[in-house]
Design an enzyme around this catalytic site. Structure first.
Site, PDB file in Angstrom:
ATOM      1  N   LYS A 295     -75.370  59.511  18.554  1.00  0.00           N
ATOM      2  CA  LYS A 295     -76.412  58.887  18.944  1.00  0.00           C
ATOM      3  C   LYS A 295     -76.655  58.066  20.176  1.00  0.00           C
ATOM      4  CE  LYS A 295     -79.606  57.710  15.670  1.00  0.00           C
ATOM      5  NZ  LYS A 295     -80.225  57.086  14.700  1.00  0.00           N
ATOM      6  N   GLU A 379     -86.695  58.732  -1.575  1.00  0.00           N
ATOM      7  CA  GLU A 379     -87.845  58.147  -2.057  1.00  0.00           C
ATOM      8  C   GLU A 379     -88.081  58.338  -3.481  1.00  0.00           C
ATOM      9  OE1 GLU A 379     -88.381  58.567   2.414  1.00  0.00           O
ATOM     10  OE2 GLU A 379     -88.082  60.040   0.505  1.00  0.00           O
ATOM     11  N   ARG A 407     -94.044  60.787  -0.998  1.00  0.00           N
ATOM     12  CA  ARG A 407     -93.010  61.671  -1.505  1.00  0.00           C
ATOM     13  C   ARG A 407     -92.545  61.491  -2.897  1.00  0.00           C
ATOM     14  NH1 ARG A 407     -90.119  63.696   3.290  1.00  0.00           N
ATOM     15  NH2 ARG A 407     -88.240  63.728   2.247  1.00  0.00           N
TER      16      ARG A 407
END
Length: 645
Positions: A295, A379, A407
């Site tokens: 990243k 979640e 979610r």
């Protein structure tokens, strides 16, 4: 990395390789050296653009070579590609005809920071939430099969998104169906040593080599014809092969699910990427290509702190210094207050779903590492895990962005509210979030939470009220939700002593005789300013800070509704089933159905990307929008309001 900036002659990239790339087919004419130069130019292009617009920087810098290799090997949009989450799709957008509009990234009326079906045929599937790509890609692959068509389907998913249960469910189903599907695992966290990587690359080439697979089939055919010995020999060799692979091949988990595993490979080495993707395209059945990337690749500030530069606002591209507000954010106030309360109560624990920094829990994690839980992008598990902790006597605080808590709706109902467990839901990024667009606007929480029995829902008018509401939540013996906006607070003074607020009690901030403005959350300060402007035009407006969406302060609302005979509800959320609906239901059930009700909020639509204040202006939720809504009903006001004086 040498940053190239705009000059008097126009954009620097008009003179480089990037100038010659206007569509994916242009990549196929470039030499390997030109592709590598293009990768460097793309990184400069992205850094300079995001420095002005804000956006997801580190994820996009990490997939430059991977994106170029995918477009070199595959024939998109004839072939189909789905980017999981979609926060790494900038290179994809630039090389698919959106280069000239890239400066409008995440701006109102400009291009989205995520894939959008309305924006381009190359964006075959809209994404914004994690772990959905493999399911969607598998659906596309089966649609292809049912139609008798022939094209490749590719899902690009990060190692973080792979922690989501939905991704694992899709992998399991894909392995069962055995249809042609390529999953590219973009792994930017795992550290793989050179020797293990080299061995894995060799084994990947061996397993993907057509000659090897042909030899494997011939061997199985030969042993099957040997009477007696054949099946036993084949079984022994199969078990032996499996034992060896478990020792040396890192992808056996995927192999057991029915995938051919290729990798891990260096995600920044174009020759290797091109080779492995060609191999993957030639294979039948589900294939997983494990690509290791970094990243922030190529931009030192993002490489050194990829978490900070994951998603950023505007910054100085030369130094990487972020342009930030001097005021603390709601998120920071939440995090500090939670640490303070946790120091007083050892039962308090904190849970997040892969967002410790984004939700302000990093400080809590440092101070109480054994009471902090990052469950990954899961979640549903986070909510039920919290329910278990609550059942065990602890006071869990689940900090999740409003849009992501959607979610876990069934878990909120079934595992928390049905059992009246004291779980605190801290909904960050509630309301209009802004530039991240439709997938991230936190506009549905008031509606989807207030309909659940036993749930208390509240929203602070400012950061000081936020800290009192967190104290309130942690003293309440039942499920309770606290929603607050993204960004800096108002700069109000913070009380030293925290106190629980009376549940379901609003507060009158301004008296008035003509109309009552009833606001919730960050709409309260705007309602106060609107009342001032209305006063200058001869209209006396009362202002109530409702504080609670559920339960409502019925006595207070009825008193002012009877006095002014007209109420205006103001919320930064959807109108369908939201705060205004709750007020209307209250007045109707109490026999005040004749009271005029004007509800301000978001109509039946998804809100696009743009600066939050621009969006509030567009949807009538700024000060002028509130004033305008009142003035447009001025004739009715003159007829009704004086009757109650």
């Amino acid at each position: 990395m040498c940053l190239r900036t705009e000059d008097g002659e126009g954009a620097w990239w008009r003179l480089g390789v990037l100038a010659r790339v206007n569509a994916p087919e242009d990549l196929k004419a470039l030499s390997l050296a030109e592709l590598e130069e293009l990768a460097a130019e793309l990184r400069d292009f992205i850094v300079n653009t995001v420095a002005h617009t804000g956006g997801h920087l580190a994820p996009n810098l990490g997939v430059v070579e991977l994106t170029l290799a995918l477009y070199r090997v595959f024939d998109f949009p004839r072939d189909k590609i789905i980017w999981d989450v979609g926060h790494q799709c900038y290179v994809h957008k630039i090389i698919t005809g959106r280069k000239e509009r890239f400066s409008t990234l995440r701006q109102l009326g400009g291009i989205s920071g995520f894939p959008s079906r309305e924006e381009s045929p190359y964006d075959i599937f809209g994404t914004g939430h994690a772990s959905t790509s493999i399911s969607a890609a598998l659906g596309l692959a089966k649609a292809r099969d049912l139609a008798g068509d022939h094209y490749a389907v590719v899902a690009v998913i990060g190692d973080g998104a792979l922690t989501g249960g939905m991704a694992l469910e899709a992998l399991n189903h894909a392995g069962h169906l055995q249809t042609d599907l390529i999953v590219v695992l973009n792994d930017n966290e795992m550290s793989i040593s050179k020797n293990v990587g080299a061995l894995a690359n060799y084994l990947s080439r061996l397993r993907s080599d057509p000659a090897y697979r042909r030899l494997q089939k011939e061997f199985e055919s030969l042993t099957s014809r040997l009477p007696g010995l054949g099946p036993r020999l084949r079984d022994f060799l199969s078990r032996l092969k499996g034992s060896v692979k478990y020792l040396v091949v890192p992808g056996m988990f995927f192999e057991e699910l029915g995938f051919t595993y290729l990798g891990p490979v260096d995600g920044h080495h174009l020759p290797t990427l091109l080779h492995i993707l060609e191999r993957a395209r030639a294979l039948k059945g589900p294939v997983l290509v494990h690509v290791v990337t970094r990243k922030g690749k190529g931009y030192k500030p993002a490489e050194e702190d990829p978490d900070l530069y994951h998603g950023v606002g505007p910054f100085d591209p030369e130094t990487g210094e972020l342009h930030s507000s001097p005021l603390p954010t709601y998120t920071e106030i939440f995090g500090r207050t939670l640490v303070r309360l946790a120091e007083e109560d050892p039962r308090i624990v904190a849970i997040t779903a892969a967002m410790p920094s984004g939700t302000g829990l990093k400080l809590f994690a440092q101070r109480f590492p054994h009471r902090f839980f990052d469950v990954g992008i899961a979640e549903q598990h986070a909510v039920t895990f919290a329910a278990g902790l609550a059942a065990g006597g602890y006071r869990p605080v689940v900090a999740i962005y409003s849009t992501f808590l959607q979610r876990a709706y069934d878990q909120i109902i079934h595992d928390v509210c049905l059992q009246r467990l004291p779980v605190v839901f801290a909904l960050d990024r509630a309301g209009i979030v802004g530039e991240d667009g439709a997938t991230h606007q936190g506009l549905f929480d008031l509606a989807y939470l207030r309909s659940i029995p036993h749930m208390v829902v509240m929203a602070p008018a400012d950061e000081n009220e936020l800290q009192h509401m967190l104290k309130t939540a942690l003293t309440y013996e039942g499920p309770i939700a606290l929603r607050y906006p993204r960004g800096a607070g108002l700069g109000v003074a913070l009380d030293a002593d925290l106190r629980p607020l009376p549940i379901g009690q609003g507060v009158v901030l301004r008296e008035g005789r003509d109309v009552t403005l009833i606001a919730i959350g960050n709409m309260v300060p705007r309602a106060l300013k609107a009342a001032e402007e209305l006063a200058a035009q001869g209209i006396s407006a009362a202002v109530i800070n409702a504080r609670f969406v559920k339960p409502l302060d019925t006595e207070l609302l009825l008193r002012y509704a009877k006095r002014t005979r007209w109420v205006v509800t103001i919320e930064e959320g959807v109108l369908a089933g939201g705060f205004g609906s709750a007020v209307a239901e209250c007045l109707t059930s109490c026999g005040l159905g004749e009271v005029k009700i004007t509800r301000l909020g978001i109509e039946d639509t998804f809100v696009e990307h743009g600066h939050p204040e621009e969006l509030r202006q567009k949807y009538g939720l700024d000060v002028q929008g509130i004033v305008r809504a009142v003035l447009q009903s001025r004739p009715l006001l003159r007829l009704t309001s004086r009757k109650t004086l």
